[in-house]
Design a protein around this motif. Structure first.
Motif, PDB file in Angstrom:
ATOM      1  N   PRO A  32      62.354  32.213  31.123  1.00  0.00           N
ATOM      2  CA  PRO A  32      61.750  33.373  31.773  1.00  0.00           C
ATOM      3  C   PRO A  32      60.906  32.980  32.990  1.00  0.00           C
ATOM      4  CG  PRO A  32      60.531  32.823  29.798  1.00  0.00           C
ATOM      5  CD  PRO A  32      61.729  31.931  29.814  1.00  0.00           C
ATOM      6  N   ARG A  33      60.726  33.977  33.873  1.00  0.00           N
ATOM      7  CA  ARG A  33      59.885  33.788  35.049  1.00  0.00           C
ATOM      8  C   ARG A  33      58.737  34.787  34.978  1.00  0.00           C
ATOM      9  NH1 ARG A  33      64.602  33.407  39.727  1.00  0.00           N
ATOM     10  NH2 ARG A  33      65.431  31.387  39.037  1.00  0.00           N
ATOM     11  N   VAL A  34      57.615  34.402  35.516  1.00  0.00           N
ATOM     12  CA  VAL A  34      56.475  35.329  35.508  1.00  0.00           C
ATOM     13  C   VAL A  34      55.843  35.409  36.895  1.00  0.00           C
ATOM     14  CG1 VAL A  34      55.962  34.795  33.082  1.00  0.00           C
ATOM     15  CG2 VAL A  34      54.685  33.658  34.884  1.00  0.00           C
ATOM     16  N   ILE A  35      55.217  36.543  37.125  1.00  0.00           N
ATOM     17  CA  ILE A  35      54.395  36.738  38.324  1.00  0.00           C
ATOM     18  C   ILE A  35      53.031  37.180  37.832  1.00  0.00           C
ATOM     19  CG2 ILE A  35      54.030  38.143  40.400  1.00  0.00           C
ATOM     20  CD1 ILE A  35      57.069  38.513  40.571  1.00  0.00           C
ATOM     21  N   LEU A  36      51.989  36.529  38.294  1.00  0.00           N
ATOM     22  CA  LEU A  36      50.621  36.935  37.960  1.00  0.00           C
ATOM     23  C   LEU A  36      50.058  37.686  39.154  1.00  0.00           C
ATOM     24  CD1 LEU A  36      48.094  36.768  36.090  1.00  0.00           C
ATOM     25  CD2 LEU A  36      47.533  34.623  37.244  1.00  0.00           C
ATOM     26  N   ALA A  37      49.686  38.938  38.923  1.00  0.00           N
ATOM     27  CA  ALA A  37      49.178  39.765  40.025  1.00  0.00           C
ATOM     28  C   ALA A  37      47.847  40.383  39.634  1.00  0.00           C
ATOM     29  CB  ALA A  37      50.182  40.854  40.369  1.00  0.00           C
ATOM     30  N   GLN A  38      46.995  40.527  40.616  1.00  0.00           N
ATOM     31  CA  GLN A  38      45.669  41.111  40.375  1.00  0.00           C
ATOM     32  C   GLN A  38      45.607  42.491  41.034  1.00  0.00           C
ATOM     33  OE1 GLN A  38      42.216  39.705  42.712  1.00  0.00           O
ATOM     34  NE2 GLN A  38      41.443  38.955  40.783  1.00  0.00           N
ATOM     35  N   THR A  39      45.074  43.449  40.300  1.00  0.00           N
ATOM     36  CA  THR A  39      44.872  44.783  40.872  1.00  0.00           C
ATOM     37  C   THR A  39      43.400  45.162  40.722  1.00  0.00           C
ATOM     38  OG1 THR A  39      45.579  45.694  38.737  1.00  0.00           O
ATOM     39  CG2 THR A  39      47.203  45.680  40.510  1.00  0.00           C
ATOM     40  N   THR A  40      43.002  46.191  41.425  1.00  0.00           N
ATOM     41  CA  THR A  40      41.616  46.626  41.383  1.00  0.00           C
ATOM     42  C   THR A  40      41.554  48.070  40.898  1.00  0.00           C
ATOM     43  OG1 THR A  40      41.215  45.232  43.295  1.00  0.00           O
ATOM     44  CG2 THR A  40      39.486  46.803  42.733  1.00  0.00           C
ATOM     45  N   GLU A  41      40.745  48.310  39.893  1.00  0.00           N
ATOM     46  CA  GLU A  41      40.588  49.672  39.373  1.00  0.00           C
ATOM     47  C   GLU A  41      39.683  50.478  40.304  1.00  0.00           C
ATOM     48  OE1 GLU A  41      40.418  50.394  35.100  1.00  0.00           O
ATOM     49  OE2 GLU A  41      40.158  48.248  34.884  1.00  0.00           O
ATOM     50  N   PRO A  42      39.722  51.792  40.178  1.00  0.00           N
ATOM     51  CA  PRO A  42      38.884  52.614  41.064  1.00  0.00           C
ATOM     52  C   PRO A  42      37.398  52.247  40.980  1.00  0.00           C
ATOM     53  CG  PRO A  42      40.464  53.976  39.909  1.00  0.00           C
ATOM     54  CD  PRO A  42      40.583  52.621  39.327  1.00  0.00           C
ATOM     55  N   ASP A  43      36.953  51.796  39.817  1.00  0.00           N
ATOM     56  CA  ASP A  43      35.529  51.447  39.689  1.00  0.00           C
ATOM     57  C   ASP A  43      35.236  50.013  40.150  1.00  0.00           C
ATOM     58  OD1 ASP A  43      36.681  49.947  37.727  1.00  0.00           O
ATOM     59  OD2 ASP A  43      35.641  50.910  36.035  1.00  0.00           O
TER      60      ASP A  43
END
Lengths: 228, 331
Positions: B124-135
């Motif tokens: 398997p392959r993975v991508i680690l991504a960061q997101t930002t919540e509204p707060d």
């Protein structure tokens, strides 16, 4: 003049003219053939007609052998949909799997054809286009075209016709230098041919002169009448 | 020594030019070379591709979260897999409208930032991504593709704790190695989760030196269990067990440490003391078990998505966590 120099001079005068003529003619023919086929743009177009319901995989052996961009056009039978995707060679192999495939792994300049080999069984994976392995993908009705730069080499291209057949695949490499190189070869061939013919003419003239000289100095074979 | 005649020299010159021209037809002059071989020790996809994939997958995950009914189920299966799918599906079954105990898996306010791509051409392959919540809180999202034919889906998602940080990962283009489940360097991911789960148990935690449990989440879990047990007094007893779920995912950090994504299932078991007395739980609890009073027992099951960083030497720490209630029953 030493003996060696004399021999070299004689050898060059006797052997080089016919060699140059033959070589020149060969270069002239080859150079002219390439000049005509490549055109002033220096475009070499190779073609194959796989007529397959599977996929066509173009390997780095045909896509990444040159330093210039390579344009691949896939055509479907009739007006069917064609899809072309670009990815790494290992991902192309993995995503196609054991499905029916025609692998394009070489080209013949003689007849401007692509060399192919068929393998696998079964239809192309239905999820081919949805896989997350494609660096670029294009699709079109009847035909689709994709240009491969050499920046990300090695790469493979997969051509598919969902629900139809891939009828023809053409690969074009444009390199303006090729036209000038072909023209130069033809020109060198022309010069060599002319020089060779001039040399041959000189040789023939010398032979004739030598023959004439020999004829003049030979004693008259007619017996002279001797009177008592 | 005399020199060859002029015509002979001319012929030799022309021959030399012809020979040069012929040798010039070699591969280097006409621009034909051997095809380069593929590098298999970098990221298998480009940073741009990973960015597009992350945007697509997280966008779909958001759609799935916002959808209702059968459509939501279909969207969930398209966008989520593994832990994330289990958590989202379970949460939807318990109380779709109640999100008080479930943290949103994904809440994007801007384009995701790709932090890492797994290295190599294998799956398997993975991508680690960061997101930002509204707060403003940061969320770590793990996207997984199990094989060549299956597109990436969101497999795990957890909100970073206040003040937590992840040590540097390898460059996105270089790729970050995925770590086998049975690795011992510096610790086996499964063993790490087992140790962490044991340390959170109530009333009898198992002490561990593998994980630091002084982070806000671990502290709160332990404190809440103790407070709840205390509030029951002699009316009921509380036991809390955390069970690691299989197949944690571990990514190698640049310094040799690990970033481990795991899932724990927490079971809160409340057993009333014999004697015929009933217990009136809090309003929130009543809503969950759909009963105003408890006479026998109650059981709550909660998924805990945890992300731990493991340094090359020393204790691991919990950097991100989300919890989602997926089962509540009482009698």
């Amino acid at each position: 003049m030493s003996d060696l120099a004399k021999r070299a001079s004689v050898l060059s005068r006797r052997i080089l003219p016919p060699v140059l003529t033959v070589l020149g003619l060969a270069l002239l023919i080859v150079g002219s053939w390439f000049t005509i086929n490549l055109g002033s743009s220096g475009s070499a177009t190779f073609e194959t007609t796989p007529n397959t319901r599977g996929v066509v995989v173009l390997t780095p052996e045909v896509l990444n052998r040159v330093n210039d961009d390579v344009t691949v056009t896939g055509r479907a039978k009739g007006d069917g949909q064609v899809w072309v995707g670009r990815t790494t060679p290992s991902d192309a192999d993995a995503v196609v799997g054991k499905a029916t495939r025609v692998t394009v792994d070489g080209a013949h300049v003689r007849d401007w054809s692509l060399t192919t080999k068929a393998s696998g069984t079964g239809d192309a994976p239905a999820t081919l286009a949805a896989a997350d392995v494609w660096r670029q993908a294009v699709s079109g009705k009847g035909q689709a075209r994709l240009t491969v730069s050499q920046a990300n080499a090695p790469e493979s291209l997969v051509v598919a016709a969902p629900g139809g057949s891939v009828e023809r695949v053409t690969l074009t490499v444009e390199r303006k230098t090729w036209f000038w190189q072909a023209l130069l070869i033809a020109l060198i061939g022309l010069i060599a041919t002319v020089v060779g013919i001039v040399g041959l003419t000189g040789m023939a003239r010398r032979w004739r002169a030598a023959e004439k000289k020999n004829t003049d100095t030979e004693p008259d074979p007619t017996p002279t009448e001797v009177s008592a | 020594m005399s020199r060859p005649s002029r015509s002979a020299r001319r012929l030799v010159g022309v021959a030399a030019v012809a020979a040069f021209a012929l040798s010039g037809c070699g591969s280097s002059v006409v621009g034909v070379r051997e095809a380069p071989s593929q590098t298999t020790t970098t990221a298998p996809i480009t940073a741009d591709s990973a960015q597009q994939i992350a945007s697509r997958v997280l966008g779909k995950a958001q759609e799935a979260r916002d959808a209702k009914g059968d459509a939501a189920d279909t969207l969930r299966k398209e966008a989520l897999t593994g832990t994330a799918l289990a958590v989202a599906t379970a949460a939807a079954k318990v109380e779709p409208a109640d999100s008080s105990t479930a943290t949103a898996p994904v809440e994007r306010t801007e384009q995701p930032k790709v932090l890492a791509i797994s290295r190599g051409t294998a799956w398997p392959r993975v991508i680690l991504a960061q997101t930002t919540e509204p707060d403003g809180r940061l969320v770590l999202n793990l996207l997984t593709s199990p094989d060549a034919a299956t597109p990436f889906r969101l497999s795990s998602s957890a909100t970073m704790q206040s003040g937590a940080s992840v040590a540097a990962l390898d460059a996105v283009t270089a790729g970050s190695p995925l770590v086998a489940e049975d690795t011992k360097d510096p610790v086996a991911p499964a063993e790490l989760l087992k140790a962490y789960a044991g340390a959170l148990a109530y009333p009898k935690p198992t002490a561990t030196k593998a994980v630091d449990t002084t982070d806000p989440f671990s502290t709160a879990v332990k404190a809440n269990a103790a407070a709840q047990a205390k509030s029951f007094g002699k009316l009921a007893t509380l036991t809390q067990v955390h069970t690691p779920q299989p197949d944690p995912v571990a990514i190698r950090l640049k310094d040799g440490g690990l970033l481990v994504f795991g899932l724990l299932s927490r079971t809160d078991a409340i057993k009333l003391a014999s004697g015929g007395k009933s217990l009136t739980p809090s309003a929130e609890f009543q809503k969950l078990v759909k009963k105003k009073t408890l006479t026998k027992d109650a059981e709550l099951r909660t998924y805990e998505t945890v992300v731990l960083t493991v340094p090359p030497k020393g204790e691991a720490s919990v950097v991100a966590v989300d919890q989602t209630l997926y089962s509540a029953k009482g009698a």
